[in-house]
Design a protein around this motif. Structure first.
Motif, mmCIF file in Angstrom:
data_model
loop_
_atom_site.group_PDB
_atom_site.id
_atom_site.type_symbol
_atom_site.label_atom_id
_atom_site.label_comp_id
_atom_site.label_asym_id
_atom_site.label_seq_id
_atom_site.Cartn_x
_atom_site.Cartn_y
_atom_site.Cartn_z
ATOM 1 N N UNK A 1 0.834 -1.212 0.000
ATOM 2 C CA UNK A 1 0.000 0.000 0.000
ATOM 3 C C UNK A 1 0.863 1.254 0.000
ATOM 4 N N UNK A 2 1.941 1.277 0.780
ATOM 5 C CA UNK A 2 2.789 2.472 0.877
ATOM 6 C C UNK A 2 3.477 2.814 -0.441
ATOM 7 N N UNK A 3 3.774 1.819 -1.259
ATOM 8 C CA UNK A 3 4.483 2.110 -2.507
ATOM 9 C C UNK A 3 3.537 2.464 -3.654
ATOM 10 N N UNK A 4 2.242 2.201 -3.507
ATOM 11 C CA UNK A 4 1.298 2.484 -4.594
ATOM 12 C C UNK A 4 0.426 3.701 -4.290
ATOM 13 N N UNK A 5 0.230 3.986 -3.041
ATOM 14 C CA UNK A 5 -0.627 5.105 -2.637
ATOM 15 C C UNK A 5 -0.104 6.407 -3.255
ATOM 16 N N UNK A 6 -1.034 7.171 -3.853
ATOM 17 C CA UNK A 6 -0.677 8.438 -4.491
ATOM 18 C C UNK A 6 -0.378 8.307 -5.978
ATOM 19 N N UNK A 7 -0.194 7.089 -6.450
ATOM 20 C CA UNK A 7 0.082 6.878 -7.877
ATOM 21 C C UNK A 7 -1.228 6.785 -8.650
ATOM 22 N N UNK A 8 -1.200 7.131 -9.929
ATOM 23 C CA UNK A 8 -2.434 7.060 -10.730
ATOM 24 C C UNK A 8 -2.820 5.619 -11.051
ATOM 25 N N UNK A 9 -4.107 5.393 -11.242
ATOM 26 C CA UNK A 9 -4.598 4.074 -11.629
ATOM 27 C C UNK A 9 -3.939 3.605 -12.914
ATOM 28 N N UNK A 10 -3.582 4.537 -13.776
ATOM 29 C CA UNK A 10 -2.939 4.166 -15.049
ATOM 30 C C UNK A 10 -1.651 3.384 -14.823
ATOM 31 N N UNK A 11 -1.023 3.509 -13.639
ATOM 32 C CA UNK A 11 0.185 2.727 -13.356
ATOM 33 C C UNK A 11 -0.119 1.232 -13.274
ATOM 34 N N UNK A 12 -1.367 0.878 -13.037
ATOM 35 C CA UNK A 12 -1.752 -0.537 -12.996
ATOM 36 C C UNK A 12 -2.211 -1.050 -14.355
#
Length: 171
Positions: A31-42
């Protein structure tokens, strides 16, 4: 935290605000490494420029549709996990609204359908193979029917000749 499905909270711009244990298990990001990133990163194309553009278009469509209709249900797409592997998912998104006209973002549930899609592809491959076999067997059967028809015609001719011969001998 107990859900096996990935549950994400997105802000109104499509950035990930919350990330449950199911998302960690599915995608391999903490969670800490993905939080704040855009959904497009997935979304699937994030590693290439062209695919990245498709991810932005899909994310924009998801946000706009959810804001307009309140939800998107059963949308199938492809994401990438932390190891850059494809993960086929079925996505349900729901608009989170506060006061009238206030858009708080989206709740997104992602269910891994990779195995189901693999099975569906295998079934399609097997059905195509079976259709080819049926076509081939039907062609072979048609050839054998044609051969039998010719043999039957020949037998009728021989029978006719025999009948004529017996008739000639008896007179």
């Amino acid at each position: 935290s107990a859900s096996a499905d990935a549950i994400l909270g997105l802000d109104s711009a499509g950035r990930i605000e919350s990330w449950n244990r199911g998302a960690e298990m599915l995608f391999g990001f903490w969670a800490d490494e993905i939080r704040g990133r855009p959904l497009t990163d997935l979304l699937a194309g994030r590693r290439s420029c062209k695919g990245g553009e498709a991810a932005h278009v899909e994310c924009r469509w998801l946000i706009e549709t959810t804001q307009t209709t309140g939800f998107v249900r059963g949308h199938e797409t492809t994401c990438r996990d932390a190891d850059d592997r494809h993960v086929d998912v079925e996505l349900t998104a729901t608009r989170l609204a506060g006061d009238p006209g206030e858009n708080l973002g989206l709740s997104v549930i992602l269910r891994d359908v990779t195995e189901r899609k693999r099975r569906d592809d295998e079934i399609q491959r097997l059905n195509a193979n079976l259709s080819e076999q049926v076509t081939e067997r039907t062609r072979e059967l048609a050839e054998k029917v044609e051969l039998l028809a010719r043999a039957n015609t020949e037998l009728h001719k021989l029978d006719q000749m025999r009948s004529e011969f017996v008739s000639l001998v008896s007179h």
